[in-house]
Design a protein around this motif. Structure first.
Motif, PDB file in Angstrom:
ATOM      1  N   GLU A 106      -6.697   5.636-105.270  1.00  0.00           N
ATOM      2  CA  GLU A 106      -7.072   4.675-106.344  1.00  0.00           C
ATOM      3  C   GLU A 106      -7.235   3.347-105.648  1.00  0.00           C
ATOM      4  OE1 GLU A 106      -5.117   2.949-110.342  1.00  0.00           O
ATOM      5  OE2 GLU A 106      -4.432   4.830-109.488  1.00  0.00           O
ATOM      6  N   SER A 107      -6.522   3.018-104.749  1.00  0.00           N
ATOM      7  CA  SER A 107      -6.712   1.897-104.068  1.00  0.00           C
ATOM      8  C   SER A 107      -7.739   1.727-103.316  1.00  0.00           C
ATOM      9  CB  SER A 107      -5.419   1.585-102.989  1.00  0.00           C
ATOM     10  OG  SER A 107      -5.500   2.363-101.944  1.00  0.00           O
ATOM     11  N   LEU A 108      -8.419   2.844-102.670  1.00  0.00           N
ATOM     12  CA  LEU A 108      -9.716   2.788-101.667  1.00  0.00           C
ATOM     13  C   LEU A 108     -10.969   2.578-102.859  1.00  0.00           C
ATOM     14  CD1 LEU A 108      -9.164   5.374 -98.914  1.00  0.00           C
ATOM     15  CD2 LEU A 108      -9.528   2.896 -98.723  1.00  0.00           C
ATOM     16  N   HIS A 109     -10.816   3.309-103.843  1.00  0.00           N
ATOM     17  CA  HIS A 109     -11.900   3.128-105.198  1.00  0.00           C
ATOM     18  C   HIS A 109     -11.778   1.647-105.588  1.00  0.00           C
ATOM     19  CE1 HIS A 109     -13.447   7.264-105.264  1.00  0.00           C
ATOM     20  NE2 HIS A 109     -12.199   7.484-105.473  1.00  0.00           N
ATOM     21  N   THR A 110     -10.463   1.072-105.848  1.00  0.00           N
ATOM     22  CA  THR A 110     -10.543  -0.415-106.213  1.00  0.00           C
ATOM     23  C   THR A 110     -11.212  -1.296-105.148  1.00  0.00           C
ATOM     24  OG1 THR A 110      -8.448   0.061-107.194  1.00  0.00           O
ATOM     25  CG2 THR A 110      -9.087  -2.057-106.723  1.00  0.00           C
ATOM     26  N   LYS A 111     -11.084  -0.871-104.130  1.00  0.00           N
ATOM     27  CA  LYS A 111     -11.482  -2.070-102.882  1.00  0.00           C
ATOM     28  C   LYS A 111     -13.286  -1.628-102.841  1.00  0.00           C
ATOM     29  CE  LYS A 111      -7.432  -1.763 -99.717  1.00  0.00           C
ATOM     30  NZ  LYS A 111      -7.052  -1.190 -98.610  1.00  0.00           N
ATOM     31  N   VAL A 112     -13.707  -0.354-103.032  1.00  0.00           N
ATOM     32  CA  VAL A 112     -15.015  -0.430-103.194  1.00  0.00           C
ATOM     33  C   VAL A 112     -15.556  -1.278-104.433  1.00  0.00           C
ATOM     34  CG1 VAL A 112     -17.013   1.124-103.653  1.00  0.00           C
ATOM     35  CG2 VAL A 112     -15.010   1.884-102.151  1.00  0.00           C
TER      36      VAL A 112
END
Length: 401
Positions: A106-112
Motif C-alpha cells: 500500500e505504501s508503494l502505491h501511495t508513493k506513486v
C-alpha cells in the motif's frame, strides 16, 4: 548486511557532508562494483552536488536493472535522486518497478499517487488511486479516486472521456453520501466541484440545502455559506439569495456576502414591475446596512456596502432610487480616513464614476478638507494617516481629470 554496508554513507548524509558521503560511496563501490544500494545513494549525492548529468546517467543505469528494485535502499535513494533532478516520470518508474516484487504494498502505491499528484500527472494519479481502492476499503482512497477523475476531466482535451469521468466521479460521491461517508467540508467541496464543472447548479443548491450533517458543515464554513448565496444568484433564485445573505450577515461581517446581497437586490430591482416595489427593495437593503453599521465590529463593512450599493444601482440604471455614491464616499472618509486601508476601500468607487461633474464634486470636497488635514498631520498618527489618505485621493483625481 546491506544496511550495515551503507551506514557510513547515511551518517555522512545526515551531517550533512556530501563530499565525505561521495567518498564512502566510491570506497564501497571499489569493493563491490555492483552494489546497487551504493549506486542509488551515489546518484542522489551527485544530484545534490550539482552534477545532474552524471546523476541521471547512473540513476537510469540502476533503474534499468529490475532485480535492483527489490532493495528498499535502492528505492529510497533513486526516488530521492529523481525527485531532486526534477524527473517525476523516473521517480514513478522506481515505485512501479518495486511493485513487481511487492504488488500489494500500500505504501508503494501511495508513493506513486503522491508523486503523480505533485507533478500533475493525472492519468498516473488515477491509476494509483484505482489500485489503492482495490487494495484497501479505507474511504479516503475513494475520495482520492474522485479527485483524480475530477482533475483528469478538468484538464482533459478529450470531449468524450471527460463527461464519462465526471459522471463516474459523481456516482462515487453519491454512493459515499448514501453510505454516510461524506464527513468533512473538504469532501463536500470536492462533491460541489464535480457538480459545478458539469454546470449542475440546481443540484448544487439542493446539496447545500440538505439537512443534518451536511447543513451543519455548511453553516460552520463561511466560504460554503458564501458559495451557496452565489449559487442561488446564478440560478436566478434572488429572493432566497437575499434571505441567505441577510442570515449570514446577521452573524458575521464578510465583504463577499455584502457584494452578493447587493447583486441579488439589483437583479430583483431590475425585474420589479413597478416603482413602489423597486423603492421597497432599496429601502430594505439600506435599512439593513444602517442597522449593521451600528453594530460594533461591523460599521466599516456596512458603511462601505452603502457606497457599493449606490454605485451599483447607478451602474444598473437605478440611480433614481439610490443615494448619491459621492456623498456616501465622503461620509465614509469622514469616519474612517484615519485608517490606512481607507484609501484602498474607496478608490474603486471613485474610479467607477468618472463623469466631469462627479470628479469636480470630489475635487471640491477634497479642497475643503485637505488644508486642515495637512495642518493637523503632526498631532497624532491618526491625523497623519488621514492626511496621507487625502493626498492619495488628490493624486488619483489628478490622474482621472
Amino acid at each position: 548486511m546491506e544496511g550495515r554496508q551503507l551506514r557510513p554513507i547515511y551518517d555522512a548524509l545526515e551531517l550533512p557532508d556530501t563530499k565525505y558521503a561521495l567518498n564512502e560511496c566510491d570506497k564501497l563501490l571499489r569493493k563491490h562494483p555492483n552494489h546497487y544500494g551504493a549506486q542509488a545513494l551515489k546518484t542522489f549525492i551527485l544530484a545534490r552536488s550539482g552534477r545532474p548529468n552524471e546523476a541521471l546517467l547512473l540513476g537510469k543505469s540502476v533503474l534499468s536493472t529490475p532485480s535492483a528494485m527489490a532493495s528498499a535502499h535502492v528505492q529510497q535513494g533513486l526516488s530521492l535522486a529523481f525527485r531532486a533532478l526534477g524527473c517525476p516520470r523516473e521517480e514513478i518508474m522506481v515505485y512501479t518497478a518495486a511493485l513487481a516484487f511487492s504488488p500489494n504494498d500500500e505504501s508503494l502505491h501511495t508513493k506513486v499517487f503522491m508523486a503523480a499528484a505533485r507533478n500533475s500527472m493525472f492519468k498516473e494519479q488515477h491509476h494509483a488511486a484505482v489500485q489503492l481502492s482495490k487494495l484497501s476499503k479505507q474511504q479516503k482512497y475513494v475520495w482520492w479516486l474522485v479527485v483524480s477523475l475530477l482533475l483528469q476531466a478538468k484538464h482533459s482535451k478529450d470531449d468524450v472521456a471527460a463527461p464519462v469521468q465526471l459522471k463516474l466521479a459523481e456516482r462515487l460521491v453519491e454512493k459515499a453520501v448514501t453510505d454516510g461517508q461524506l464527513t468533512s467540508t473538504e469532501e463536500l467541496r470536492v462533491y460541489l466541484d464535480v457538480l459545478d464543472i458539469q454546470d449542475k447548479h440546481e443540484q448544487m443548491t439542493e446539496v447545500m440545502a440538505a439537512n443534518g450533517q451536511l447543513a451543519a458543515m455548511i453553516s460552520n464554513d463561511p466560504d460554503l455559506v458564501t458559495q451557496r448565496i452565489s449559487l442561488l444568484i446564478k440560478i436566478g433564485a434572488y429572493d432566497k439569495a437575499i434571505s441567505a445573505a441577510i442570515a449570514a450577515l446577521e452573524s458575521r461581517d464578510n465583504w463577499a456576502d455584502y457584494k452578493l446581497y447587493i447583486e441579488a437586490v439589483v437583479a430583483l430591482v431590475g425585474q420589479a414591475a413597478d416603482v413602489e416595489a423597486k423603492h421597497s427593495l432599496a429601502a430594505d437593503i439600506s435599512s439593513n446596512f444602517e442597522k449593521w453599521a451600528g453594530v460594533r465590529g461591523k460599521a466599516r463593512g456596512a458603511k462601505l456596502a452603502q457606497v457599493a450599493l449606490a454605485t451599483r444601482m447607478h451602474e444598473a440604471g437605478h440611480g433614481d432610487i439610490a443615494g448619491s455614491p459621492e456623498v456616501l464616499i465622503w461620509n465614509y472618509l469622514a469616519e474612517f480616513q484615519q485608517k490606512a486601508i481607507c484609501y484602498s476601500d474607496i478608490m474603486q468607487f471613485i474610479v467607477a464614476r468618472r463623469e466631469p461633474s462627479v470628479l469636480e464634486y470630489h475635487r471640491t470636497q477634497l479642497e475643503q478638507r485637505l488644508p486642515a488635514a495637512r495642518d493637523s498631520a503632526a498631532n497624532s498618527d491618526d491625523a497623519a494617516q488621514a492626511w496621507v489618505n487625502l493626498e492619495k485621493i488628490r493624486y488619483l483625481l489628478q490622474a482621472l481629470m
